[in-house]
Design a protein around this motif. Structure first.
Motif, PDB file in Angstrom:
ATOM      1  N   ASP A 144       0.809  -1.214   0.000  1.00 46.34           N
ATOM      2  CA  ASP A 144       0.000   0.000   0.000  1.00 46.34           C
ATOM      3  C   ASP A 144       0.845   1.268   0.000  1.00 46.34           C
ATOM      4  O   ASP A 144       0.545   2.227  -0.731  1.00 46.34           O
ATOM      5  N   ARG A 189       2.389   0.509  -4.260  1.00 44.59           N
ATOM      6  CA  ARG A 189       1.190   1.104  -4.848  1.00 44.59           C
ATOM      7  C   ARG A 189       1.005   2.562  -4.404  1.00 44.59           C
ATOM      8  O   ARG A 189      -0.074   3.137  -4.578  1.00 44.59           O
ATOM      9  N   ARG A 229      -0.577   5.342  -6.831  1.00 44.18           N
ATOM     10  CA  ARG A 229      -1.853   5.128  -7.528  1.00 44.18           C
ATOM     11  C   ARG A 229      -2.857   6.241  -7.271  1.00 44.18           C
ATOM     12  O   ARG A 229      -3.695   6.524  -8.144  1.00 44.18           O
ATOM     13  N   HIS A 230      -2.799   6.902  -6.133  1.00 41.73           N
ATOM     14  CA  HIS A 230      -3.805   7.903  -5.793  1.00 41.73           C
ATOM     15  C   HIS A 230      -3.552   9.217  -6.522  1.00 41.73           C
ATOM     16  O   HIS A 230      -4.428   9.724  -7.229  1.00 41.73           O
ATOM     17  N   GLU A 264      -2.077   7.956 -10.578  1.00 42.01           N
ATOM     18  CA  GLU A 264      -2.711   6.884 -11.353  1.00 42.01           C
ATOM     19  C   GLU A 264      -1.665   5.942 -11.951  1.00 42.01           C
ATOM     20  O   GLU A 264      -1.788   5.473 -13.079  1.00 42.01           O
ATOM     21  N   ILE A 265      -0.628   5.683 -11.158  1.00 46.43           N
ATOM     22  CA  ILE A 265       0.411   4.716 -11.516  1.00 46.43           C
ATOM     23  C   ILE A 265       0.309   3.559 -10.538  1.00 46.43           C
ATOM     24  O   ILE A 265       0.432   3.759  -9.327  1.00 46.43           O
ATOM     25  N   ASP A 266       0.068   2.372 -11.051  1.00 44.17           N
ATOM     26  CA  ASP A 266      -0.187   1.211 -10.190  1.00 44.17           C
ATOM     27  C   ASP A 266       0.449  -0.011 -10.847  1.00 44.17           C
ATOM     28  O   ASP A 266       0.252  -0.231 -12.046  1.00 44.17           O
ATOM     29  N   CYS A 316       1.520  -7.506  -7.580  1.00 39.18           N
ATOM     30  CA  CYS A 316       1.120  -7.580  -6.168  1.00 39.18           C
ATOM     31  C   CYS A 316       1.024  -9.029  -5.715  1.00 39.18           C
ATOM     32  O   CYS A 316       1.417  -9.366  -4.588  1.00 39.18           O
TER      33      CYS A 316
END
Length: 319
Positions: A103, A107, A110-111, A114-116, A122
């Motif tokens: 998290d 990741r 990602r917020h 927008e890169i995940d 995972c």
């Protein structure tokens, strides 16, 4: 086992098309294990070496929170139950919890950006973490006495906030793990595989300065061949800093030339051809360093960030 110099051992284990190294520093009274690899690494690479030692390991030092460095922690603690497992306090929450590692590190972007990395990566992380935790933290600068030698534990952040370097003072060998990463991370054949994945550029540059002050005879990195000799070690550190400075300049040039504010993904796309030595399919590995530089440039008022999802960036313009 590869004994690089007397008492300092480098254990290389497969990691996909790369390898990861664990290290042992062995003294007359005890030994230190540095890093644990992924979940199956300790049984394959570490167990026979620990069994052959004439002393017990007193410490397991996790250099930083990444699954290929701490994923085999539970297995290593079973192999050396008397050893105290430690890491830096800034990385401990992520070392101790694969959920938080995913998290807050893998990741993290990602917020705002927008890169995940996606579910396949995972899943690989979860499969390669054995659930181990450390027993305590170490706050550098610190020393571990092994009898006829001692090791220094230094704070060398940049790749992560709490990255540690372990220096064998007797042989002036710096076990730097991922503290410095030159201009690319290599594959098992030594060819560039992807970008240096530091996250915090200012700290990364300061860690280069810390390592220069150590002036080691050799560097032991987690994914590179042994860097032997003071001149070669200094050149590796210089290359690490030079790449970061070059990437910063290229990011600034991209922002200054852009007709509109750019999200981080567009900055990555624009700067990658200017700095890459790896295959273009791995340009996404620039995400952490590029976002790190964008954050720092905003703090230094050389760039500005615009709200939204994703965040966008523009040159600061005249003051």
């Amino acid at each position: 086992m590869s004994e690089v110099v007397p008492g300092v051992h480098r254990l290389a284990a497969p990691l996909g098309d790369r390898y990861v190294c664990l290290f042992l520093v062995v003294g007359s009274a005890s030994a230190v294990v540095v890093d644990t690899g992924v979940a199956d690494t300790p049984a394959a690479a570490l167990a026979p070496e620990l069994a052959a030692l004439e002393v017990d390991a007193s410490h397991i030092v996790i250099t930083h929170a990444d699954v290929d460095h701490s994923g085999g922690l539970a297995a290593t603690r079973r192999l050396a139950p008397q050893a105290l497992a430690v890491c830096h306090p800034l990385d401990r929450p992520l070392v101790d919890s694969v959920d938080r590692l995913l998290d807050e590190r893998y990741r993290e972007l990602r917020h705002d950006h927008e890169i995940d990395p996606g579910p396949e990566f995972c899943g690989w992380v979860r499969a390669n973490d054995d659930g181990g935790t450390v027993a305590d933290v170490v706050v550098p600068p610190a020393h571990i006495d092994l009898g006829d030698r001692r090791v220094a534990v230094l704070h060398t952040p940049g790749h992560t906030r709490g990255h540690l370097t372990v220096v064998d003072e007797l042989t002036r060998t710096a076990i730097v793990a991922d503290a410095v990463m030159a201009g690319a991370v290599p594959d098992a054949a030594g060819e560039p595989a992807f970008a240096p994945t530091y996250r915090y550029p200012a700290e990364y540059r300061e860690s280069c300065a810390v390592l220069r002050r150590v002036d080691p005879e050799r560097l032991l990195c987690s994914h590179y061949a042994v860097v032997e000799g003071r001149a070669a070690a200094a050149a590796f550190i210089d290359e690490s800093e030079s790449f970061a400075l070059r990437l910063e300049r290229e990011i600034l040039d991209v922002l200054e030339d852009a007709a509109r504010p750019l999200p981080a993904v567009d900055v990555i796309t624009a700067v990658a051809p200017r700095v890459r030595t790896w295959d273009a399919t791995m340009d996404w590995t620039l995400a952490q360093p590029v976002v790190g530089h964008l954050d720092e440039l905003v703090l230094r008022r050389l760039a500005r960030v615009l709200p939204g999802r994703p965040l966008t960036y523009a040159a600061a313009g005249p003051s």
